[in-house]
Structures are given as structure tokens and as C-alpha cells.
Design a protein around this motif. Structure first.
Motif, mmCIF file in Angstrom:
data_model
loop_
_atom_site.group_PDB
_atom_site.id
_atom_site.type_symbol
_atom_site.label_atom_id
_atom_site.label_comp_id
_atom_site.label_asym_id
_atom_site.label_seq_id
_atom_site.Cartn_x
_atom_site.Cartn_y
_atom_site.Cartn_z
ATOM 1 N N MET A 1 9.872 -6.729 -35.926
ATOM 2 C CA MET A 1 9.000 -5.560 -36.358
ATOM 3 C C MET A 1 8.003 -5.459 -35.259
ATOM 4 S SD MET A 1 6.168 -5.016 -39.370
ATOM 5 C CE MET A 1 7.077 -6.039 -40.578
ATOM 6 N N ALA A 2 7.523 -4.124 -34.609
ATOM 7 C CA ALA A 2 6.786 -4.011 -33.746
ATOM 8 C C ALA A 2 5.471 -2.942 -34.121
ATOM 9 C CB ALA A 2 7.120 -3.437 -32.457
ATOM 10 N N VAL A 3 4.371 -3.156 -34.042
ATOM 11 C CA VAL A 3 3.184 -2.383 -34.325
ATOM 12 C C VAL A 3 2.243 -2.042 -33.334
ATOM 13 C CG1 VAL A 3 1.279 -2.161 -36.052
ATOM 14 C CG2 VAL A 3 3.262 -3.374 -36.780
ATOM 15 N N TRP A 4 2.028 -0.769 -33.176
ATOM 16 C CA TRP A 4 1.004 -0.518 -32.099
ATOM 17 C C TRP A 4 0.303 0.848 -32.277
ATOM 18 C CZ3 TRP A 4 6.195 0.489 -32.217
ATOM 19 C CH2 TRP A 4 6.860 2.005 -31.957
ATOM 20 N N PHE A 5 -0.826 1.002 -31.688
ATOM 21 C CA PHE A 5 -1.815 1.997 -32.026
ATOM 22 C C PHE A 5 -1.824 2.920 -30.772
ATOM 23 C CE2 PHE A 5 -5.847 3.942 -31.573
ATOM 24 C CZ PHE A 5 -6.066 4.831 -32.816
ATOM 25 N N GLY A 6 -1.287 4.281 -30.982
ATOM 26 C CA GLY A 6 -1.452 5.200 -29.907
ATOM 27 C C GLY A 6 -2.782 5.715 -29.669
ATOM 28 N N LEU A 7 -3.287 5.464 -28.290
ATOM 29 C CA LEU A 7 -4.781 5.962 -28.024
ATOM 30 C C LEU A 7 -4.798 7.450 -27.807
ATOM 31 C CD1 LEU A 7 -5.457 3.008 -25.431
ATOM 32 C CD2 LEU A 7 -6.227 3.358 -27.671
ATOM 33 N N THR A 8 -3.661 8.000 -27.439
ATOM 34 C CA THR A 8 -3.897 9.524 -27.360
ATOM 35 C C THR A 8 -3.602 10.246 -28.713
ATOM 36 O OG1 THR A 8 -1.511 9.589 -26.218
ATOM 37 C CG2 THR A 8 -3.198 9.597 -24.868
ATOM 38 N N SER A 9 -2.587 9.664 -29.383
ATOM 39 C CA SER A 9 -2.292 10.305 -30.742
ATOM 40 C C SER A 9 -3.256 9.977 -31.801
ATOM 41 C CB SER A 9 -0.966 10.035 -30.946
ATOM 42 O OG SER A 9 -0.536 8.700 -31.287
ATOM 43 N N GLY A 10 -4.017 8.936 -31.794
ATOM 44 C CA GLY A 10 -4.466 8.218 -32.859
ATOM 45 C C GLY A 10 -3.997 7.953 -33.947
ATOM 46 N N GLN A 11 -2.589 7.419 -33.751
ATOM 47 C CA GLN A 11 -1.585 7.142 -34.757
ATOM 48 C C GLN A 11 -1.184 5.506 -34.918
ATOM 49 O OE1 GLN A 11 0.076 9.114 -37.327
ATOM 50 N NE2 GLN A 11 -1.674 10.788 -36.908
ATOM 51 N N TRP A 12 -1.195 5.039 -35.967
ATOM 52 C CA TRP A 12 -0.612 3.689 -36.102
ATOM 53 C C TRP A 12 0.894 3.872 -36.045
ATOM 54 C CZ3 TRP A 12 -2.842 -0.849 -35.075
ATOM 55 C CH2 TRP A 12 -4.217 -1.113 -35.149
ATOM 56 N N ARG A 13 1.720 2.938 -35.480
ATOM 57 C CA ARG A 13 3.183 3.135 -35.431
ATOM 58 C C ARG A 13 3.638 1.688 -35.628
ATOM 59 N NH1 ARG A 13 2.342 7.529 -31.513
ATOM 60 N NH2 ARG A 13 2.914 9.173 -32.441
ATOM 61 N N ALA A 14 4.894 1.683 -36.386
ATOM 62 C CA ALA A 14 5.461 0.494 -36.668
ATOM 63 C C ALA A 14 7.041 0.861 -36.640
ATOM 64 C CB ALA A 14 5.082 -0.112 -37.922
ATOM 65 N N ARG A 15 7.738 -0.204 -35.878
ATOM 66 C CA ARG A 15 9.372 -0.037 -35.820
ATOM 67 C C ARG A 15 9.548 -1.249 -36.756
ATOM 68 N NH1 ARG A 15 10.758 -0.869 -30.477
ATOM 69 N NH2 ARG A 15 10.889 -3.028 -30.978
ATOM 70 N N VAL A 16 10.430 -0.857 -37.940
ATOM 71 C CA VAL A 16 10.730 -2.040 -38.811
ATOM 72 C C VAL A 16 12.394 -2.260 -38.946
ATOM 73 C CG1 VAL A 16 10.400 -2.522 -41.329
ATOM 74 C CG2 VAL A 16 8.676 -1.329 -40.289
ATOM 75 N N SER A 17 12.819 -3.082 -38.891
ATOM 76 C CA SER A 17 14.343 -3.311 -39.050
ATOM 77 C C SER A 17 14.545 -3.513 -40.375
ATOM 78 C CB SER A 17 14.670 -4.543 -38.301
ATOM 79 O OG SER A 17 14.473 -4.466 -36.895
ATOM 80 N N VAL A 18 15.559 -2.634 -40.920
ATOM 81 C CA VAL A 18 16.026 -2.712 -42.285
ATOM 82 C C VAL A 18 17.576 -2.733 -42.233
ATOM 83 C CG1 VAL A 18 13.878 -1.707 -43.239
ATOM 84 C CG2 VAL A 18 15.666 -0.206 -42.575
ATOM 85 N N ALA A 19 18.135 -2.837 -43.331
ATOM 86 C CA ALA A 19 19.567 -2.932 -43.501
ATOM 87 C C ALA A 19 20.137 -1.849 -42.946
ATOM 88 C CB ALA A 19 20.016 -3.366 -44.927
ATOM 89 N N GLY A 20 19.653 -0.567 -43.069
ATOM 90 C CA GLY A 20 20.431 0.678 -42.486
ATOM 91 C C GLY A 20 20.107 0.760 -41.143
ATOM 92 N N GLY A 21 19.378 0.077 -40.372
ATOM 93 C CA GLY A 21 18.804 0.243 -38.951
ATOM 94 C C GLY A 21 17.666 0.120 -38.805
ATOM 95 N N ARG A 22 16.968 0.723 -37.844
ATOM 96 C CA ARG A 22 15.290 0.608 -37.663
ATOM 97 C C ARG A 22 14.718 1.921 -38.309
ATOM 98 N NH1 ARG A 22 16.092 -1.361 -31.541
ATOM 99 N NH2 ARG A 22 16.774 -3.455 -32.037
ATOM 100 N N ARG A 23 13.512 1.706 -38.627
ATOM 101 C CA ARG A 23 12.788 3.110 -39.172
ATOM 102 C C ARG A 23 11.386 2.769 -38.244
ATOM 103 N NH1 ARG A 23 11.634 3.348 -45.336
ATOM 104 N NH2 ARG A 23 10.905 5.234 -44.656
ATOM 105 N N LEU A 24 10.928 4.087 -37.737
ATOM 106 C CA LEU A 24 9.556 4.392 -37.195
ATOM 107 C C LEU A 24 8.918 4.979 -38.229
ATOM 108 C CD1 LEU A 24 8.054 4.361 -34.769
ATOM 109 C CD2 LEU A 24 8.857 6.579 -34.331
#
Length: 62
Positions: A1-24
């Protein structure tokens, strides 16, 4: 899992690995992102990921 904050968008994002693949996942608040991550991981139980892995393994030769 990777988590980051986009300075320009002001959004928190996470890439999560699950059984069906990855989800953003995206959220404006870190607490909301945390809840989305929990929901994604609960939706895909760990035994489903193990089952998916077994299906794609090559059969062993005796």
C-alpha cells in the motif's frame, strides 16, 4: 500500500492491493481516506487473495 498527499490537488490518495488487483482511493481528508482503505480491505478478505494466488500458480510436477 502506498499513501501520499497531492500538493496541487489537495487530495489524499492511496494505492491498495486487493484480490482483484489494485485500487486507487482518493479523499480530501486523511480520516476519510483511512475509512476508504478499511472498506477496501474488508471488502476483499485475505483468504480471497490467497485463493486467487493458488488459482494462478502452476501445478507442481511429481
Amino acid at each position: 500500500m502506498a499513501v501520499w498527499f497531492g500538493l496541487t490537488s489537495g487530495q489524499w490518495r492511496a494505492r491498495v492491493s486487493v484480490a482483484g488487483g489494485r485500487r486507487l482511493l482518493e479523499a480530501t481528508r486523511s480520516e476519510d481516506l483511512r475509512m476508504q482503505i478499511r472498506g477496501a480491505l474488508e471488502f476483499w478478505p485475505t483468504h480471497a487473495a490467497q485463493h486467487q494466488h493458488r488459482i494462478h500458480q502452476r501445478p507442481t510436477r511429481l
